[in-house]
Design an enzyme around this catalytic site. Structure first.
Site, PDB file in Angstrom:
ATOM      1  N   CYS A  94      26.816  54.342 -17.977  1.00 32.09           N
ATOM      2  CA  CYS A  94      27.645  54.550 -16.781  1.00 32.09           C
ATOM      3  C   CYS A  94      28.403  55.864 -16.882  1.00 32.09           C
ATOM      4  O   CYS A  94      28.452  56.646 -15.934  1.00 32.09           O
ATOM      5  CB  CYS A  94      28.601  53.376 -16.607  1.00 32.09           C
ATOM      6  SG  CYS A  94      29.544  53.422 -15.070  1.00 32.09           S
ATOM      7  N   CYS A  95      28.990  56.125 -18.048  1.00 34.36           N
ATOM      8  CA  CYS A  95      29.723  57.376 -18.237  1.00 34.36           C
ATOM      9  C   CYS A  95      28.793  58.580 -18.153  1.00 34.36           C
ATOM     10  O   CYS A  95      29.158  59.629 -17.607  1.00 34.36           O
ATOM     11  CB  CYS A  95      30.438  57.371 -19.583  1.00 34.36           C
ATOM     12  SG  CYS A  95      31.911  56.322 -19.653  1.00 34.36           S
ATOM     13  N   CYS A 100      38.533  55.174 -15.175  1.00 33.58           N
ATOM     14  CA  CYS A 100      37.948  54.407 -14.080  1.00 33.58           C
ATOM     15  C   CYS A 100      38.552  53.002 -14.047  1.00 33.58           C
ATOM     16  O   CYS A 100      38.905  52.435 -15.084  1.00 33.58           O
ATOM     17  CB  CYS A 100      36.437  54.316 -14.254  1.00 33.58           C
ATOM     18  SG  CYS A 100      35.582  55.883 -14.052  1.00 33.58           S
ATOM     19  N   CYS A 133      37.252  50.051 -16.390  1.00 33.79           N
ATOM     20  CA  CYS A 133      37.320  50.264 -17.844  1.00 33.79           C
ATOM     21  C   CYS A 133      38.695  50.727 -18.315  1.00 33.79           C
ATOM     22  O   CYS A 133      38.819  51.315 -19.391  1.00 33.79           O
ATOM     23  CB  CYS A 133      36.253  51.271 -18.271  1.00 33.79           C
ATOM     24  SG  CYS A 133      34.556  50.730 -17.917  1.00 33.79           S
ATOM     25  N   CYS A 185      34.358  58.997 -23.284  1.00 35.85           N
ATOM     26  CA  CYS A 185      33.385  58.866 -22.199  1.00 35.85           C
ATOM     27  C   CYS A 185      32.113  59.646 -22.491  1.00 35.85           C
ATOM     28  O   CYS A 185      31.046  59.325 -21.965  1.00 35.85           O
ATOM     29  CB  CYS A 185      33.987  59.321 -20.882  1.00 35.85           C
ATOM     30  SG  CYS A 185      34.362  61.095 -20.800  1.00 35.85           S
TER      31      CYS A 185
END
Length: 236
Positions: free
Chosen positions: A121-122, A202, A205, A228
């Protein structure tokens, strides 16, 4: 602006770090701008400590490009803080980057990748957009400090970062230094700091930080993850 040529002239980051180790943050920022005229950008998350670096940049050159990554998962308070702080400091070079829509549709169609694979995702929402944002630049300025986490205790003031050079003008600043600077210049705090968020990323998280925890303890809590990826990825 044309893309940065990684095969072009190189700057000796270690030598510049040795020269600037004891320099004031504004001197480090000015040195970055002098070493890479028209080829340096700052990167800011507009998080809880971002106002200090941005205020310092404004003292040197308000037109310095400031790259901001809107991951699509940010708190609305962060987006509002970005706009308010940019207006307050008179920053004219803020550019917002987002993940590619086609990549999001292909790799995270339900916006749930953060739960299954936070590293992926990062990469999708931060690392890859930043690589695109930094393409024209030979150097970048960021706000990391040594006190923030165990992974950051040895960061230099200037370091090689793949084909680029990275400047860390706040590396030596401790939390009391930041708080004193914020107070002395009457800088607004991130709205979520009042609710126990010492470091804001985010929404999915980020959690509050408990007394005694390091400032980044609320990032990816319970996961084997502390960064990240934008400060460990090669060649961005």
């Amino acid at each position: 602006m044309n893309a940065f040529d990684p095969a072009g002239p190189r700057l000796d980051a270690a030598a510049l770090d040795a020269r600037l180790r004891a320099a004031a943050p504004t001197e480090i920022i000015a040195a970055a701008l002098d070493a890479f005229p028209g080829r340096v950008a700052a990167v800011s998350s507009f998080g809880t400590e971002s106002a200090v670096l941005l205020h310092l940049i404004a003292q040197v050159d308000r037109a310095t490009p400031v790259l901001f990554l809107d991951t699509g998962h940010l708190f609305p308070e962060t987006l509002a803080y970005r706009d308010a702080l940019a207006d307050r400091l008179g920053l004219t070079g803020i550019v917002t980057f987002q993940p590619e829509a086609r990549e999001l549709a292909a790799r995270d169609p339900e916006s749930a990748l953060w739960a299954d694979d936070p590293d992926a995702c990062c990469a999708l929402r931060k690392v890859e957009p930043l690589a695109r944002a930094l393409a024209p630049y030979g150097a970048w300025i960021n706000g990391r400090k040594r006190y923030q986490a165990a992974t950051r205790t040895d960061i230099p003031v200037v370091e090689a970062d793949g084909a680029r050079v990275k400047f860390n003008p706040l590396a030596a600043m401790a939390r009391p230094d930041l708080e004193g600077y914020m107070a002395a210049h009457d800088l607004p705090k991130h709205p979520l700091e009042a609710f126990g968020f010492a470091s804001v990323g985010c929404m999915p998280c980020t959690t509050r930080v408990m007394p005694g925890e390091d400032p980044r303890a609320g990032r990816w809590r319970g996961r084997a993850k502390t960064e990240c990826g934008i400060h460990i990825a090669e060649g961005i």
